[in-house]
Design a protein around this motif. Structure first.
Motif, PDB file in Angstrom:
ATOM      1  N   ARG A  32       0.810  -1.217   0.000  1.00 51.71           N
ATOM      2  CA  ARG A  32       0.000   0.000   0.000  1.00 51.71           C
ATOM      3  C   ARG A  32       0.839   1.261   0.000  1.00 51.71           C
ATOM      4  O   ARG A  32       1.895   1.305   0.639  1.00 51.71           O
ATOM      5  N   LYS A 211      -3.759 -13.032   9.586  1.00 47.36           N
ATOM      6  CA  LYS A 211      -3.026 -12.067  10.417  1.00 47.36           C
ATOM      7  C   LYS A 211      -3.866 -10.802  10.556  1.00 47.36           C
ATOM      8  O   LYS A 211      -4.418 -10.328   9.572  1.00 47.36           O
ATOM      9  N   GLU A 213      -4.123  -6.777  12.136  1.00 42.01           N
ATOM     10  CA  GLU A 213      -3.407  -5.622  12.692  1.00 42.01           C
ATOM     11  C   GLU A 213      -4.418  -4.696  13.352  1.00 42.01           C
ATOM     12  O   GLU A 213      -5.485  -4.442  12.804  1.00 42.01           O
ATOM     13  N   ASP A 225      -5.520  -1.752   8.582  1.00 40.16           N
ATOM     14  CA  ASP A 225      -4.864  -2.380   7.436  1.00 40.16           C
ATOM     15  C   ASP A 225      -5.907  -3.073   6.563  1.00 40.16           C
ATOM     16  O   ASP A 225      -6.665  -2.406   5.876  1.00 40.16           O
TER      17      ASP A 225
HETATM   18 MG   LIG Z   1       0.178  -5.008   5.297  1.00 40.46          MG
END
Ligand SMILES: [Mg+2]
Ligand SMILES: Nc1ncnc2c1ncn2[C@@H]1O[C@H](COP(=O)(O)OP(=O)(O)OP(=O)(O)O)[C@@H](O)[C@H]1O
Length: 320
Positions: A32, A211, A213, A225
């Motif tokens: 990003r 995962k 964040e 995120d």
């Molecule tokens: Mg990332």
């Protein structure tokens, strides 16, 4: 089925990066481009693909696919935790709430798998049984479901570094996070993972691992995120998982692991010069990304062949 010729036509137009001068301070992550403002971030999800913590090239429509799917999951999980998205003014673009990032990535795993040197399968094969305080039994096989999902937190490495898996006690000792907040994030992460497993099963997919964040905004925990995309998560086809597992065959993968496996088969272990992704791999990866998106959203992803940079700039500067 995604039309391959459209993916192929987009190959020369993929979004490699942006550099807008008037949109705030630019922080370029692996995937990003973030333009940081006082209270918000203009977040451009590019078509860059990273594996082994390296950017390896671009995949047609990947940015759009990620934003599309993350948006869907943000909606599906909004009852569990608040998230950072404010608006999506363009297929590749979000305006998000700027958060104070919590420097721990919450990794939730339901299966014993992976191909990289830091994956839990590799460690297990080499004799490890303790995964950030989670004890695994002997005799497990590659791609086997874990007795129950586990959380293996990792530190958010500085740019260029590899994230490091760390037991919670060590995180407390290093002062990265306090036990109260970690427990709260663990609870939320497990709820998110279970929601993922449930929704994925409804679509014939196994939600393998992922995962999350988090950040803090105005004193509140925010999911930031992205969430449950094929970049941050593994997805396998459920239908023939058992049969393949019994025959010690690889599951059918609908995530970045497809590219990781290809790289590993070329002999790449994360060091030295990575092999150049072929157009066939880029198109195949694109079709898998898009297939996952369409599977969940239930809608065909609108694909417009052409340069993306200009259209983003136009959205950001409607009078330019
Ligand atoms: Mg990332
Ligand atoms: N709402 C938010 N507020 C502040 N930071 C955010 C927010 N959402 C995401 N981020 C951060 O912005 C970056 C997004 O970029 P990207 O996903 O490409 O980075 P990455 O490659 O995963 O990680 P790195 O930044 O370590 O290279 C990440 O560092 C992520 O932690």
């Amino acid at each position: 089925m995604v039309a391959r010729d459209i993916l192929r036509q987009q190959l020369p137009h993929t979004l490699e990066g942006t550099s807008y001068e008037d949109q705030g301070e630019l922080y370029r992550g692996k995937v990003r481009d973030n333009y940081i403002k006082e209270e918000t971030i203009t977040m451009v999800t590019t078509d860059r693909i990273s594996a082994f913590d390296r950017v390896l090239g671009t995949v047609p429509f990947k940015g759009q696919a990620l934003v599309e799917l993350a948006d869907w999951w943000f909606g599906e999980t909004a009852d569990i935790v608040a998230n950072h998205v404010l608006r999506r003014p363009h297929p590749n673009l979000w305006t998000v709430r700027r958060c104070d990032p919590i420097q721990v990535e919450m990794v939730v795993r339901g299966y014993l798998t992976g191909v990289t040197s830091t994956s839990i399968w590799t460690a297990y094969e080499q004799g490890d049984r303790d995964f950030c305080g989670n004890e695994l039994p002997d005799g497990m096989r590659k791609h086997e479901q874990l007795p129950e999902p586990i959380i293996t937190p990792s530190t958010k490495a500085a740019q260029g570094d590899h994230d490091e898996s760390v037991a919670p006690e060590e995180l407390y000792r290093r002062g990265v996070i306090d036990p109260g907040l970690f427990r709260e994030l663990s609870k939320i992460s497990m709820q998110l993972y279970h929601r993922g497993v449930k929704r994925a099963a409804e679509q014939g997919m196994i939600f393998v691992d992922t995962k999350y964040e988090f950040g803090i905004s105005k004193g509140k925990i925010m999911l930031m995120d992205e969430v449950n995309t094929p970049d941050s998560s593994r997805y396998w086809l459920a239908e023939d998982y058992e049969a393949r597992f019994e025959k010690e065959e690889e599951p059918r993968k609908f995530d970045k692991e497809y590219v990781r496996t290809w790289l590993a088969n070329q002999g790449f272990t994360g060091k030295g010069k990575p092999p150049t992704l072929t157009d066939d791999i880029r198109v195949e990866a694109a079709s898998r990304y898009i297939e996952v998106v369409e599977t969940f959203t239930g809608e065909e992803m609108p694909l417009e062949v052409g340069p993306i940079n200009d259209s983003i700039y136009h959205v950001l500067n409607p009078f330019a």
